[in-house]
Write a protein that holds these residues in place. Structure first.
Motif, mmCIF file in Angstrom:
data_model
loop_
_atom_site.group_PDB
_atom_site.id
_atom_site.type_symbol
_atom_site.label_atom_id
_atom_site.label_comp_id
_atom_site.label_asym_id
_atom_site.label_seq_id
_atom_site.Cartn_x
_atom_site.Cartn_y
_atom_site.Cartn_z
ATOM 1 N N GLU A 484 0.865 -1.184 0.009
ATOM 2 C CA GLU A 484 0.013 -0.088 -0.011
ATOM 3 C C GLU A 484 0.768 1.143 0.086
ATOM 4 O O GLU A 484 1.913 1.536 0.791
ATOM 5 C CB GLU A 484 -0.888 0.138 1.174
ATOM 6 N N ASP A 488 -1.987 6.213 -1.285
ATOM 7 C CA ASP A 488 -3.208 5.449 -1.028
ATOM 8 C C ASP A 488 -3.654 5.376 0.488
ATOM 9 O O ASP A 488 -4.704 5.550 0.758
ATOM 10 C CB ASP A 488 -3.172 4.193 -1.592
ATOM 11 N N ASP A 491 -5.008 8.804 1.566
ATOM 12 C CA ASP A 491 -6.353 9.071 0.831
ATOM 13 C C ASP A 491 -7.482 8.366 1.358
ATOM 14 O O ASP A 491 -8.602 8.774 1.865
ATOM 15 C CB ASP A 491 -6.376 8.828 -0.675
ATOM 16 N N LYS A 492 -7.408 7.124 1.476
ATOM 17 C CA LYS A 492 -8.227 6.201 1.919
ATOM 18 C C LYS A 492 -8.433 5.766 3.372
ATOM 19 O O LYS A 492 -9.535 5.254 3.728
ATOM 20 C CB LYS A 492 -7.952 4.834 1.276
ATOM 21 N N LYS A 493 -7.519 6.170 4.049
ATOM 22 C CA LYS A 493 -7.574 5.614 5.655
ATOM 23 C C LYS A 493 -7.530 6.763 6.646
ATOM 24 O O LYS A 493 -8.298 6.956 7.281
ATOM 25 C CB LYS A 493 -6.407 4.767 5.873
ATOM 26 N N GLU A 496 -10.141 10.212 4.444
ATOM 27 C CA GLU A 496 -11.342 9.711 4.036
ATOM 28 C C GLU A 496 -12.339 10.671 4.955
ATOM 29 O O GLU A 496 -12.389 10.251 6.157
ATOM 30 C CB GLU A 496 -11.570 8.450 3.808
#
Length: 536
Positions: A484, A488, A491-493, A496
């Protein structure tokens, strides 16, 4: 949704936390976060640099005292709020002001007082190295400090076993590992993006340059090892645990992420590690960082080329001076208020006076200021001389006075950013801002948006700053999925659903800032005369 109390207590007890400690220019801050990236507790220690024998420095006693005090305050907050004594932590990371010069011998003795980024004493070496490498070497960089010491034939040079940054020193002290994160390393010496290590050709060029000096070391031997975000860079030793936690409750063996510079942690704290994103970090100094899509076409002395914590190239504009002069004037207004019998809280003073700038003439009414507490590399001034100037025709009122001091706080930065945008056509999709100035809503954003002529956002996390950023990097090391990327993960964890407030540049503000900056450039000769002729 806010993390609940039961989850926090479990996270602390099981060590499912991450600790970040950052050494800023005026404050050392410790931030403990849970595995949902929420801040559990924090601690801080106020400190100031000193001008000793012509060098800006912090002494070792203050470094250790501040480290312990910030950790202790954080630890006590956990005990007070949750009734738990911290014995282990999932991961730890240290960050600090980039650049500078800390040189040690093989016994660990500091050979000369720590020379910080603020020193503008390496102009000769920086220019020579820039010409030799065909790569911009700013005066702040560690290699510039080292080579200037060589040009000055300083006596400590044959004894050097390690040169490192402040973050690298703290990490080494607590782990025994001479490590450095790639972002911090890129402020010591140029990085090869493909190898994710120091530029091998330039290392050879430097060794050839000093070969006739006969020192018992090669450059690569005395530089710390480079690590990339996500890698483990050591463990807390038994001695390190006792240094960090004076109560000696903390257990050794905790993994540490690579130590990083404040530029890298600022990028993380503002989710600005993807290409075409940027961030502005405001404090005693100010810097803007734009993650580049391609190399610049030429060398610019105003632009540093550094990296993100995961090794992507970054164009960095770093001005040595930002908020110090503004803060000094606000302190004067507070003194006046108290002399009139009106005690005023500093946050309210900031709010009232900064908001006056919104009532000002777009260009600041013809006023001019240089908040140079120290030398400024972008504008070529070696020594600091704060200066405020007006003509009989200037519209001298409080609103214009405040706007002028906000403009000048970003004056040198704008000169560098105009190079990236106008000469290199660097594309910027978004700019995130963080720092104490943005605690006052709207004003700072509007001024920076005018300077950049680009939309500027702040996020709910921006007030946490670099200590939270290095805690996130420590968390990334232990909580990332296999392969990962840092982008990312953020952005995703981490980000968000995080609130983001964006302000677009006002055309009148942009035009006013352009008029101010023309005045600013023309007046630099006046500032230089103040440096050369005034004896204060």
């Amino acid at each position: 949704m806010k993390t609940n109390r039961v989850h926090i207590k479990q996270a602390i007890t099981k060590g499912e936390t991450s600790l970040g400690i950052e050494f800023g220019s005026t404050r050392i801050k410790a931030v403990l976060i849970d595995n949902r990236f929420e801040t559990i507790a924090s601690g801080s220690y106020e400190w100031e640099n000193l001008l000793e024998d012509g060098f800006w420095t912090y002494n070792l006693l203050d470094i250790i005292t501040g480290l312990q005090a910030a950790y202790s305050e954080m630890k006590q907050e956990v005990e007070r709020n949750y009734g738990i004594t911290i014995r282990t932590i999932g991961s730890i990371g240290f960050s600090a002001m980039m650049h500078g010069y800390m040189a040690f011998d093989h016994t660990g003795e500091l050979l000369v007082p720590f020379r910080t980024w603020r020193n503008a004493t390496t102009s000769v070496s920086a220019k020579e190295l820039t010409d030799r490498f065909q790569f911009n070497i700013p005066e702040r960089w560690s290699i510039a400090h080292l080579y200037q010491a060589i040009l000055n034939e300083e006596k400590h040079l044959p004894r050097i076993d390690l040169i490192t940054t402040l973050a690298g020193y703290i990490h080494w002290l607590l782990t025994g590992n001479k490590a450095i994160g790639i972002g911090d390393a890129s402020g010591m010496f140029p990085i090869n993006e493909s190898t994710q290590d120091y530029n091998e050709l330039m290392v050879e060029q430097f060794d050839e340059l000093i070969a006739n000096k006969g020192y018992p070391w090669k450059l690569k031997d005395i530089l710390p090892k480079v690590y990339v975000s996500g890698e483990q860079a050591g463990e807390l030793t038994e001695i390190g645990a006792k240094i960090l936690d004076k109560s000696q409750n903390l257990q050794p063996g905790i993994p540490l992420c690579p130590p990083e510079g404040d530029a890298g942690t600022g990028m993380v704290a503002t989710n600005s590690v993807r290409k075409r994103t940027g961030n502005v970090s405001v404090g005693t100094s100010v810097f803007a960082m734009i993650v580049l899509e391609k190399e610049l076409s030429k060398v610019y002395p105003e632009i540093d080329l550094v990296t993100t914590p995961n090794g992507s190239p970054v164009g960095m504009v770093h001005a040595n001076n930002c908020s110090s002069d503004l803060n000094a004037w606000l302190g004067l207004f507070r003194e006046f208020s108290e002399a009139m019998g009106q005690k005023v809280e500093m946050n309210k003073l900031f709010h009232v006076l900064l908001n006056k700038a919104l009532e000002a003439d777009p260009d600041g009414g013809g006023l001019l200021s240089y908040g140079y507490f120290s030398g400024e590399n972008i504008t070529g001034l070696e020594k600091g001389r704060p200066l405020f100037v007006r003509s009989p025709e200037s519209n001298f009122n409080l609103a214009n006075f405040m706007r002028t001091h906000l403009f000048t706080a970003f004056g040198a930065l704008k000169i560098g950013m105009d190079i990236l945008k106008d000469k290199e056509n660097v594309a910027i999709d978004s700019i995130l801002a963080h720092g104490g100035l943005f605690k006052t809503p709207v004003v700072g954003q509007k001024i920076v948006a005018a300077a950049m002529n680009a939309p500027v956002s702040i996020m709910a996390t921006a007030g946490e700053g670099g200590a939270w950023g290095i805690a996130i990097l420590a968390s990334y090391m232990i909580n990332k999925d296999q392969r990962e990327s840092l982008e990312d993960f953020l952005d995703k964890k981490v980000f968000e659903g995080v609130d983001r407030q964006e302000i677009y540049p006002d055309r009148f503000d942009v035009k006013g800032f352009e008029e101010f900056i023309e005045r600013y450039k023309k007046g630099l000769a006046v500032e230089q005369a103040a440096v050369d002729n005034l004896i204060l």
